[in-house]
Scaffold this motif. Structure first.
Motif, short mmCIF file in Angstrom:
data_model
loop_
_atom_site.label_atom_id
_atom_site.label_comp_id
_atom_site.label_asym_id
_atom_site.label_seq_id
_atom_site.Cartn_x
_atom_site.Cartn_y
_atom_site.Cartn_z
N VAL A 24 0.90 -1.18 0.05
CA VAL A 24 -0.12 -0.07 0.01
C VAL A 24 0.92 1.32 0.03
CG1 VAL A 24 -1.69 1.34 1.07
CG2 VAL A 24 -1.81 -1.25 1.11
N TYR A 25 1.97 1.17 0.71
CA TYR A 25 2.93 2.38 0.85
C TYR A 25 3.58 2.58 -0.52
CZ TYR A 25 7.18 4.91 1.60
OH TYR A 25 8.16 5.88 1.54
N GLN A 26 3.83 1.56 -1.40
CA GLN A 26 4.25 1.86 -2.71
C GLN A 26 3.17 2.38 -3.51
OE1 GLN A 26 7.29 1.68 -3.79
NE2 GLN A 26 7.84 0.87 -1.84
N ILE A 27 1.96 1.77 -3.43
CA ILE A 27 0.66 2.44 -4.49
C ILE A 27 0.58 3.76 -3.99
CG2 ILE A 27 -1.64 2.47 -4.52
CD1 ILE A 27 -1.43 -0.87 -4.05
N TRP A 29 2.78 5.73 -2.74
CA TRP A 29 3.98 6.67 -3.00
C TRP A 29 3.88 7.24 -4.46
CZ3 TRP A 29 7.60 8.79 -0.30
CH2 TRP A 29 8.80 9.49 -1.09
N LYS A 30 3.21 6.67 -5.23
CA LYS A 30 3.15 6.96 -6.60
C LYS A 30 2.19 8.37 -6.79
CE LYS A 30 4.11 2.45 -8.40
NZ LYS A 30 3.31 1.31 -8.99
N LYS A 31 0.94 8.37 -5.76
CA LYS A 31 0.31 9.46 -5.84
C LYS A 31 0.60 10.46 -5.03
CE LYS A 31 -3.40 5.94 -6.47
NZ LYS A 31 -4.63 5.34 -5.93
N ASN A 32 0.99 10.02 -3.92
CA ASN A 32 1.26 11.23 -2.75
C ASN A 32 2.26 10.66 -1.79
OD1 ASN A 32 0.79 13.01 -0.48
ND2 ASN A 32 -1.41 12.49 -0.31
N PRO A 33 3.30 11.15 -2.00
CA PRO A 33 4.42 10.69 -0.97
C PRO A 33 4.17 11.10 0.44
CG PRO A 33 5.54 11.73 -3.11
CD PRO A 33 3.94 11.86 -3.10
N SER A 34 3.74 12.10 0.59
CA SER A 34 3.47 12.46 2.04
C SER A 34 2.33 11.73 2.59
CB SER A 34 3.28 13.96 2.39
OG SER A 34 2.27 14.29 1.69
N GLY A 35 1.54 11.34 1.95
CA GLY A 35 0.27 10.43 2.24
C GLY A 35 0.65 9.13 2.42
N PHE A 39 0.58 7.07 6.09
CA PHE A 39 -0.01 5.69 6.10
C PHE A 39 0.84 4.65 6.65
CE2 PHE A 39 0.03 0.97 4.35
CZ PHE A 39 -1.13 0.84 4.79
N TYR A 40 2.21 4.65 6.24
CA TYR A 40 3.29 3.93 6.90
C TYR A 40 3.45 4.06 8.36
CZ TYR A 40 7.67 0.92 7.00
OH TYR A 40 8.52 0.13 7.31
N GLN A 41 3.61 5.40 8.68
CA GLN A 41 3.76 5.62 10.26
C GLN A 41 2.72 5.37 11.00
OE1 GLN A 41 6.71 6.25 11.49
NE2 GLN A 41 7.70 6.44 9.47
N GLU A 42 1.40 5.29 10.59
CA GLU A 42 0.25 5.15 11.39
C GLU A 42 0.03 3.73 11.50
OE1 GLU A 42 -4.54 6.34 11.87
OE2 GLU A 42 -3.43 7.22 9.89
#
Length: 156
Positions: A24-27, A29-35, A39-42
């Motif tokens: 999900v992080y990789q998906i 990242w392509k659209k919104n790196p900060s998002g 997501f990853y941190q949460e």
């Protein structure tokens, strides 16, 4: 969380939680790196909370300490490798370092078992090879990882 970040669950290929988070992080990242980073941190914060709660109620399998002591007395190198976070493991087994030569949680590697890097890192620390080692585990990921690095494998 996946739905909140507008990812359709049916598009996820992975089947294990840590790998799903990475996918999900990789998906994202392509659209919104900060998002993606949020997501990853949460997701890891929630996972840590769940593991710590489980550790409060958990315990070692009876005979674990005696078995590890016996193996160590015989001069057998022991590596304990887990996909769990280090904090949760140390809550259940605070003196883990007294019972093994190497302890490698997910905090110590980028890719966890069944990826071979997890065991490869432990073998580097132990200065051993897959042919000289045995993977004893309780999950299919343990067996998959062991076979990928040439170990004999046992399910407990």
């Amino acid at each position: 969380m996946i739905k909140r970040y507008r990812i359709r669950e049916e598009t996820i290929q992975e089947k294990y939680l840590l790998e799903i988070i990475d996918e999900v992080y990789q998906i994202l990242w392509k659209k919104n790196p900060s998002g993606a980073e949020a997501f990853y941190q949460e997701s890891h914060r929630i996972l840590h909370e769940v593991e710590m709660k489980a550790a409060e109620e958990g315990g070692l399998i009876p005979g674990t300490e005696a078995t590890l002591k016996s193996l160590k007395r015989k001069g057998i190198k022991i590596g304990i490798i887990t996909r769990n976070c280090e904090d949760a493991v140390r809550k259940v087994f605070p003196d883990i370092n007294d019972f093994c030569n190497v302890f490698v949680s997910r905090n110590s590697v980028k890719k966890v078992k069944p990826h071979p890097d997890h065991l490869t890192y432990a073998m580097e620390l132990l200065k051993t090879s897959g042919k000289e080692s045995v993977m004893v585990g309780d999950h299919i990921t343990d067996i998959q990882a062991g076979k990928r690095v040439g170990m004999k494998t046992l399910v407990s």
